[in-house]
Design a protein around this motif. Sequence first.
Motif, PDB file in Angstrom:
ATOM      1  N   ALA A  72       0.836  -1.212   0.000  1.00  0.00           N
ATOM      2  CA  ALA A  72       0.000   0.000   0.000  1.00  0.00           C
ATOM      3  C   ALA A  72       0.867   1.257   0.000  1.00  0.00           C
ATOM      4  O   ALA A  72       0.573   2.236  -0.707  1.00  0.00           O
ATOM      5  CB  ALA A  72      -0.921  -0.018   1.214  1.00  0.00           C
ATOM      6  N   ALA A  73       1.931   1.237   0.776  1.00  0.00           N
ATOM      7  CA  ALA A  73       2.830   2.390   0.827  1.00  0.00           C
ATOM      8  C   ALA A  73       3.501   2.606  -0.520  1.00  0.00           C
ATOM      9  O   ALA A  73       3.658   3.749  -0.994  1.00  0.00           O
ATOM     10  CB  ALA A  73       3.872   2.186   1.924  1.00  0.00           C
ATOM     11  N   ALA A  74       3.895   1.492  -1.176  1.00  0.00           N
ATOM     12  CA  ALA A  74       4.552   1.609  -2.477  1.00  0.00           C
ATOM     13  C   ALA A  74       3.575   2.118  -3.533  1.00  0.00           C
ATOM     14  O   ALA A  74       3.942   2.934  -4.396  1.00  0.00           O
ATOM     15  CB  ALA A  74       5.128   0.260  -2.885  1.00  0.00           C
ATOM     16  N   ARG A  75       2.332   1.652  -3.479  1.00  0.00           N
ATOM     17  CA  ARG A  75       1.327   2.130  -4.449  1.00  0.00           C
ATOM     18  C   ARG A  75       1.020   3.611  -4.213  1.00  0.00           C
ATOM     19  O   ARG A  75       0.787   4.368  -5.174  1.00  0.00           O
ATOM     20  CB  ARG A  75       0.062   1.292  -4.337  1.00  0.00           C
ATOM     21  N   LYS A  76       0.997   4.016  -2.971  1.00  0.00           N
ATOM     22  CA  LYS A  76       0.751   5.419  -2.661  1.00  0.00           C
ATOM     23  C   LYS A  76       1.878   6.296  -3.226  1.00  0.00           C
ATOM     24  O   LYS A  76       1.620   7.378  -3.777  1.00  0.00           O
ATOM     25  CB  LYS A  76       0.646   5.609  -1.149  1.00  0.00           C
ATOM     26  N   ALA A  77       3.099   5.794  -3.097  1.00  0.00           N
ATOM     27  CA  ALA A  77       4.240   6.536  -3.634  1.00  0.00           C
ATOM     28  C   ALA A  77       4.153   6.630  -5.150  1.00  0.00           C
ATOM     29  O   ALA A  77       4.460   7.677  -5.754  1.00  0.00           O
ATOM     30  CB  ALA A  77       5.547   5.866  -3.216  1.00  0.00           C
ATOM     31  N   LEU A  78       3.709   5.549  -5.799  1.00  0.00           N
ATOM     32  CA  LEU A  78       3.574   5.559  -7.260  1.00  0.00           C
ATOM     33  C   LEU A  78       2.457   6.503  -7.689  1.00  0.00           C
ATOM     34  O   LEU A  78       2.628   7.306  -8.634  1.00  0.00           O
ATOM     35  CB  LEU A  78       3.281   4.141  -7.757  1.00  0.00           C
ATOM     36  N   ALA A  79       1.323   6.401  -7.011  1.00  0.00           N
ATOM     37  CA  ALA A  79       0.180   7.259  -7.390  1.00  0.00           C
ATOM     38  C   ALA A  79       0.471   8.737  -7.136  1.00  0.00           C
ATOM     39  O   ALA A  79      -0.021   9.625  -7.854  1.00  0.00           O
ATOM     40  CB  ALA A  79      -1.062   6.823  -6.610  1.00  0.00           C
ATOM     41  N   GLY A  80       1.297   9.009  -6.123  1.00  0.00           N
ATOM     42  CA  GLY A  80       1.561  10.403  -5.785  1.00  0.00           C
ATOM     43  C   GLY A  80       2.770  11.000  -6.488  1.00  0.00           C
ATOM     44  O   GLY A  80       3.128  12.168  -6.236  1.00  0.00           O
ATOM     45  N   TYR A  81       3.355  10.203  -7.383  1.00  0.00           N
ATOM     46  CA  TYR A  81       4.557  10.715  -8.052  1.00  0.00           C
ATOM     47  C   TYR A  81       4.196  11.818  -9.044  1.00  0.00           C
ATOM     48  O   TYR A  81       3.334  11.662  -9.886  1.00  0.00           O
ATOM     49  CB  TYR A  81       5.263   9.567  -8.788  1.00  0.00           C
ATOM     50  N   ARG A  82       4.882  12.932  -8.927  1.00  0.00           N
ATOM     51  CA  ARG A  82       4.751  14.043  -9.855  1.00  0.00           C
ATOM     52  C   ARG A  82       6.155  14.410 -10.338  1.00  0.00           C
ATOM     53  O   ARG A  82       6.980  14.895  -9.553  1.00  0.00           O
ATOM     54  CB  ARG A  82       4.110  15.259  -9.170  1.00  0.00           C
ATOM     55  N   PRO A  83       6.414  14.147 -11.617  1.00  0.00           N
ATOM     56  CA  PRO A  83       7.773  14.411 -12.117  1.00  0.00           C
ATOM     57  C   PRO A  83       8.111  15.907 -12.065  1.00  0.00           C
ATOM     58  O   PRO A  83       7.262  16.770 -12.282  1.00  0.00           O
ATOM     59  CB  PRO A  83       7.723  13.898 -13.552  1.00  0.00           C
ATOM     60  N   SER A  84       9.354  16.157 -11.798  1.00  0.00           N
ATOM     61  CA  SER A  84       9.834  17.549 -11.787  1.00  0.00           C
ATOM     62  C   SER A  84      10.065  18.023 -13.232  1.00  0.00           C
ATOM     63  O   SER A  84      10.035  17.217 -14.179  1.00  0.00           O
ATOM     64  CB  SER A  84      11.139  17.643 -10.992  1.00  0.00           C
ATOM     65  N   LEU A  85      10.296  19.327 -13.373  1.00  0.00           N
ATOM     66  CA  LEU A  85      10.558  19.899 -14.693  1.00  0.00           C
ATOM     67  C   LEU A  85      11.782  19.262 -15.325  1.00  0.00           C
ATOM     68  O   LEU A  85      11.787  18.936 -16.521  1.00  0.00           O
ATOM     69  CB  LEU A  85      10.742  21.422 -14.578  1.00  0.00           C
ATOM     70  N   ILE A  86      12.845  19.082 -14.541  1.00  0.00           N
ATOM     71  CA  ILE A  86      14.090  18.479 -15.066  1.00  0.00           C
ATOM     72  C   ILE A  86      13.818  17.066 -15.530  1.00  0.00           C
ATOM     73  O   ILE A  86      14.298  16.649 -16.593  1.00  0.00           O
ATOM     74  CB  ILE A  86      15.184  18.492 -13.985  1.00  0.00           C
ATOM     75  N   GLU A  87      13.031  16.285 -14.743  1.00  0.00           N
ATOM     76  CA  GLU A  87      12.734  14.898 -15.129  1.00  0.00           C
ATOM     77  C   GLU A  87      11.954  14.850 -16.442  1.00  0.00           C
ATOM     78  O   GLU A  87      12.212  13.992 -17.291  1.00  0.00           O
ATOM     79  CB  GLU A  87      11.934  14.208 -14.014  1.00  0.00           C
ATOM     80  N   ARG A  88      11.023  15.809 -16.620  1.00  0.00           N
ATOM     81  CA  ARG A  88      10.267  15.819 -17.861  1.00  0.00           C
ATOM     82  C   ARG A  88      11.147  16.235 -19.038  1.00  0.00           C
ATOM     83  O   ARG A  88      11.046  15.677 -20.127  1.00  0.00           O
ATOM     84  CB  ARG A  88       9.071  16.779 -17.742  1.00  0.00           C
ATOM     85  N   LEU A  89      12.007  17.230 -18.818  1.00  0.00           N
ATOM     86  CA  LEU A  89      12.874  17.711 -19.899  1.00  0.00           C
ATOM     87  C   LEU A  89      13.817  16.627 -20.398  1.00  0.00           C
ATOM     88  O   LEU A  89      14.063  16.503 -21.596  1.00  0.00           O
ATOM     89  CB  LEU A  89      13.670  18.930 -19.433  1.00  0.00           C
ATOM     90  N   PHE A  90      14.373  15.865 -19.469  1.00  0.00           N
ATOM     91  CA  PHE A  90      15.353  14.830 -19.849  1.00  0.00           C
ATOM     92  C   PHE A  90      14.742  13.431 -19.977  1.00  0.00           C
ATOM     93  O   PHE A  90      15.462  12.460 -20.166  1.00  0.00           O
ATOM     94  CB  PHE A  90      16.496  14.793 -18.825  1.00  0.00           C
TER      95      PHE A  90
END
Length: 309
Positions: A72-90
Amino acid sequence: MAKRLARDKARHDRAALRAESVNASSSDVSELRTRIAALTECHHIDYDPTDWAAVAARGEVERPVRASINEAAARKALAGYRPSLIERLFGLDQDRRRALTARVAEAASKDEAAYRAARKVADDHNAEVQFAVRLLELDVRTINTSLAENTSLDDVGPAIEGLRLHVPTRGRLVAVVSGLELEDMPDEEIVVSAARAVFRPLSRSAMAELHRRNLCSAALRVAAEVLSACPVEWVEVVLECDITDRINQQVERAPVLHVKIGHRALVDMALETVDPVQAVTDFGARMNWSPAEGCEPIETPDLALPVAA
């Protein structure tokens, strides 16, 4: 019959050897002493029984409920992931999502392993409690299992030929032991002097005394093992032997010793040093024995002993 033939052949072979030389080596002395000890000192053990009544009193526990805390904790971390600008750029966000997804699977596996381990602990506990309850009920099959798994009864092999359990009435446990014959005892001794060690024939009365000590030692050992394996306060031990009728020379198996031995008495007794004949006598054993005749059959009408298979 096969046993007697083998025994007679061994004695014949020994007699042939003694005709050539009566001298005994140090290994002969050691071997004979070891054999006599195995026959007459098999009760030399540390009596430390399991408290099966206490085990039964623990009661059974409920099986654990499967939990998914880590998943449950791992799924919460996955669902709550929001990529940063740098992560999206690269283009790093996809790698990050794959890593978080893998962590969900790892967490689920960890939860499953924890559940299985907890379930095993509960199942093992309940199995032990159920086993103890069956012992309290004097279930013969369970007692036999306990003897095999929780005692060192197998080590007594040279001193007896077999053991079977009998419950004539509720709460009454009888251990019926197939004992050795008088003729199974050593028929010679080794006399050691300063000059040499020599073999000498053992008198019939000396063999009878060895046989008596063997039977009494076996009775004590079997009682200690049964009381260790089963939560009863007392056990009755019956030793049976093949007895040769002096008139018709017919061989019949008959009870020769009957003794009732208690748990509390064994706790207070130093089995490692006690004299087996005296100890069994103090327990009020029934036994017909004389140096001249050895053991003779006794009556056990109140036991209704089962016939050996």
